[in-house]
Design an enzyme around this catalytic site. Structure first.
Site, short mmCIF file in Angstrom:
data_model
loop_
_atom_site.label_atom_id
_atom_site.label_comp_id
_atom_site.label_asym_id
_atom_site.label_seq_id
_atom_site.Cartn_x
_atom_site.Cartn_y
_atom_site.Cartn_z
N ARG A 60 0.85 -1.18 0.00
CA ARG A 60 0.00 0.00 0.00
C ARG A 60 0.89 1.24 0.00
O ARG A 60 1.71 1.42 0.90
CB ARG A 60 -0.92 0.01 1.23
CG ARG A 60 -1.80 1.27 1.25
CD ARG A 60 -2.52 1.47 2.57
NE ARG A 60 -3.10 2.81 2.57
CZ ARG A 60 -3.24 3.58 3.63
NH1 ARG A 60 -2.85 3.15 4.83
NH2 ARG A 60 -3.75 4.78 3.53
N ASN A 116 -7.92 2.01 9.61
CA ASN A 116 -6.64 2.30 10.24
C ASN A 116 -6.86 2.37 11.74
O ASN A 116 -7.64 3.21 12.21
CB ASN A 116 -6.07 3.65 9.77
CG ASN A 116 -5.60 3.62 8.34
OD1 ASN A 116 -5.69 2.62 7.65
ND2 ASN A 116 -5.07 4.75 7.87
N GLU A 167 -3.91 0.10 8.08
CA GLU A 167 -2.81 0.50 8.95
C GLU A 167 -3.02 -0.08 10.34
O GLU A 167 -4.16 -0.11 10.84
CB GLU A 167 -2.70 2.04 9.10
CG GLU A 167 -2.12 2.76 7.91
CD GLU A 167 -1.95 4.25 8.17
OE1 GLU A 167 -1.76 4.65 9.35
OE2 GLU A 167 -2.00 5.03 7.20
#
Length: 488
Positions: free
Chosen positions: A81, A321, A387
């Protein structure tokens, strides 16, 4: 292989990888026609980064990208990513401004190299580096009429704009798109607290301009609209031919009541409403959270019926995330936290988990599993964890040999991957990807280079890369690849 072993495997198509962002790693800020982003000059202002350093070099990945791809391949990742620099592709940013062929070529070559190593490119279109020219020209994210058109044009098909350029240039090879990374941070940290570029705030000691009571909510609204119209463009003009998926990725950590009192149970939900629901509820459910309407009243912008038709359902998946868990108590005075007090200290005085280098992060893997369940039950779409990571305390001040033994980070990922697997295999949550942050130590925004999140140590004097113990634990071709029973 026994049926028990099969049942303990994640799906074969589960995506493992690492994540980065353009301004945090590329450097070469004045090379090959790149224009300035809002972070270029902001990071050079005294006091804006902890160590006084900027992103002009970062991890030098604009020059060292081939070495980075080789290291990713060595790690055995399925996907990488990364984000595109808007001002590297369109230096002045606008819909009538020229496109930079060298910027297109850089990312095209990177994408080709990843595919040659069987690494899936997972591309973020906007990770906080707005072209400075657009901020100077009309206020950037504060100007709905202009920013939505410059981010994605949805009327005149001949008009060159950022999203259309990217879809045309890379969409034949890129099948996973993220429109915006963490709009909460764009809005609150950039226009509320003023600690991120462009640094606007009501605090006149921090910024000469800005209104923290209104601007964050305006910016958040405009980011949602820009995202939604970008998705509409992709679905109407590119998806049928290119066959990709597109969505947004939202930050947000698990909120746990400080105790069982009704006030604190309610506070935890209020925290989730502002940290996550502010963006997720309009995009997935079609409305802002009731609590935000109550808290902000007329300061919360309103979607027109036509806009809401575009916004609702404008993500093919839930991009997540997340890093930590907060214990929540009612009675706070910070609107950006939903008028909720956050703490890591339990009622008995013990800490929730291991403290990271940054004050806002402790290790609590149980919260990750809870959040995965909450998101799945509330929004009912596949989850891509884009994330998740940990900054070891004082890692930057340690000798390299000691920093490579990042045991606290290893323990963090042991807990996180176990929680992820339990959520999928025991709770039935549809999780399809996991991208630890970050592939490399890098420029950590207002922290400069003091805070290190990488599973790869970067010596900023030499730009040498050294795998840490956490990289070895997350060695995807060996330890926790989908289908491997070692992830217990």
């Amino acid at each position: 292989m026994t049926s028990t072993e099969v049942s303990n495997k994640l799906p074969e198509d589960f995506i493992w990888g690492f994540a980065t962002a353009s301004f945090q790693i590329e450097g070469s800020t004045n090379v090959d026609g790149r224009g300035k982003s809002i972070w270029d000059d902001f990071s050079k202002q005294p006091g804006k980064t902890m160590d006084g350093r900027d992103g002009d070099v970062a991890t030098d990945s604009y020059r060292l990208w081939k070495e980075d791809v080789a290291l990713l391949a060595q790690y055995g990742v399925k996907s990488y990513r990364f984000s595109l620099s808007w001002s590297r592709i369109i230096p002045l940013g606008g819909r009538n401004d020229p496109v930079n062929p060298k910027g297109i070529a850089f990312y095209s070559n990177l994408i080709d190299a990843l595919l040659e190593h069987d690494i899936i490119p997972f591309v973020t279109l906007y990770h906080w580096d707005l072209p400075q020219a657009l901020h100077d020209r009309y206020g950037g994210w504060l100007n709905k009429d202009e920013i939505v058109q410059d981010y994605v044009h949805y009327a005149n098909a001949s008009c060159r704009v950022f999203l259309r350029v990217c879809f045309r240039a890379f969409g034949d090879r890129v099948k996973h798109w993220l429109t915006v990374n963490e709009p909460w941070c764009v809005s609150i940290l950039g226009y509320g607290r003023g600690v991120f570029a462009p640094g606007r705030s009501s605090d006149r000691d921090r910024s000469p301009k800005g209104d923290s009571a209104t601007e964050p909510w305006i910016v958040g609204h405009n980011v949602i609209l820009s995202h939604a119209y970008a998705v509409r463009l992709y679905r109407e003009e590119f998806k049928a031919v290119q066959g990709g998926q597109i969505g947004i990725t939202l930050n947000g950590d698990w909120a746990m009541p400080y105790d069982d009192s009704p006030q604190n149970v309610e506070a935890a939900q209020h925290a989730l409403d502002v940290a996550i629901g502010w963006f997720a509820d309009p995009i997935y459910l079609g409305h802002y959270p009731d609590y935000m309407k109550q808290m902000l009243q007329e300061r919360l912008p309103v979607f027109t019926p036509e806009e809401l038709q575009v916004v609702k359902g404008s993500s093919d998946f839930y991009g997540m995330n997340t890093y930590t868990t907060h214990l929540c108590r009612g009675g706070g005075d910070d609107e950006f936290q939903g008028l909720v007090e956050y703490t890591f200290i339990r009622p008995d005085g013990t800490q929730l988990g291991t403290q990271a280098h940054c004050a806002w992060l402790q290790d609590y893997p149980q919260g990750f599993r809870c959040l995965l369940n909450y998101i799945w039950k509330r929004y009912k779409l596949p989850i891509y964890v884009t994330e998740n990571g940990f900054a070891v305390k004082d890692e930057n001040s340690k000798p390299i040999e000691e920093a490579l033994q990042d045991n606290d980070r290893v323990n963090y990922f042991k807990g996180a991957t176990a929680s992820l697997k339990a959520a999928v295999l025991e709770d039935g949550v549809d999780v399809r990807a996991y991208f630890p942050w970050s592939f490399l130590d890098n420029f950590e925004w207002a922290d400069g280079y003091i805070t290190r999140f990488g599973i790869t140590y970067v010596d900023y004097e030499t730009q040498q890369r050294y795998p840490k113990e956490s990289a070895k634990f997350l060695w995807f071709g060996d330890n926790i690849n989908a289908g491997d029973t070692k992830l217990q």
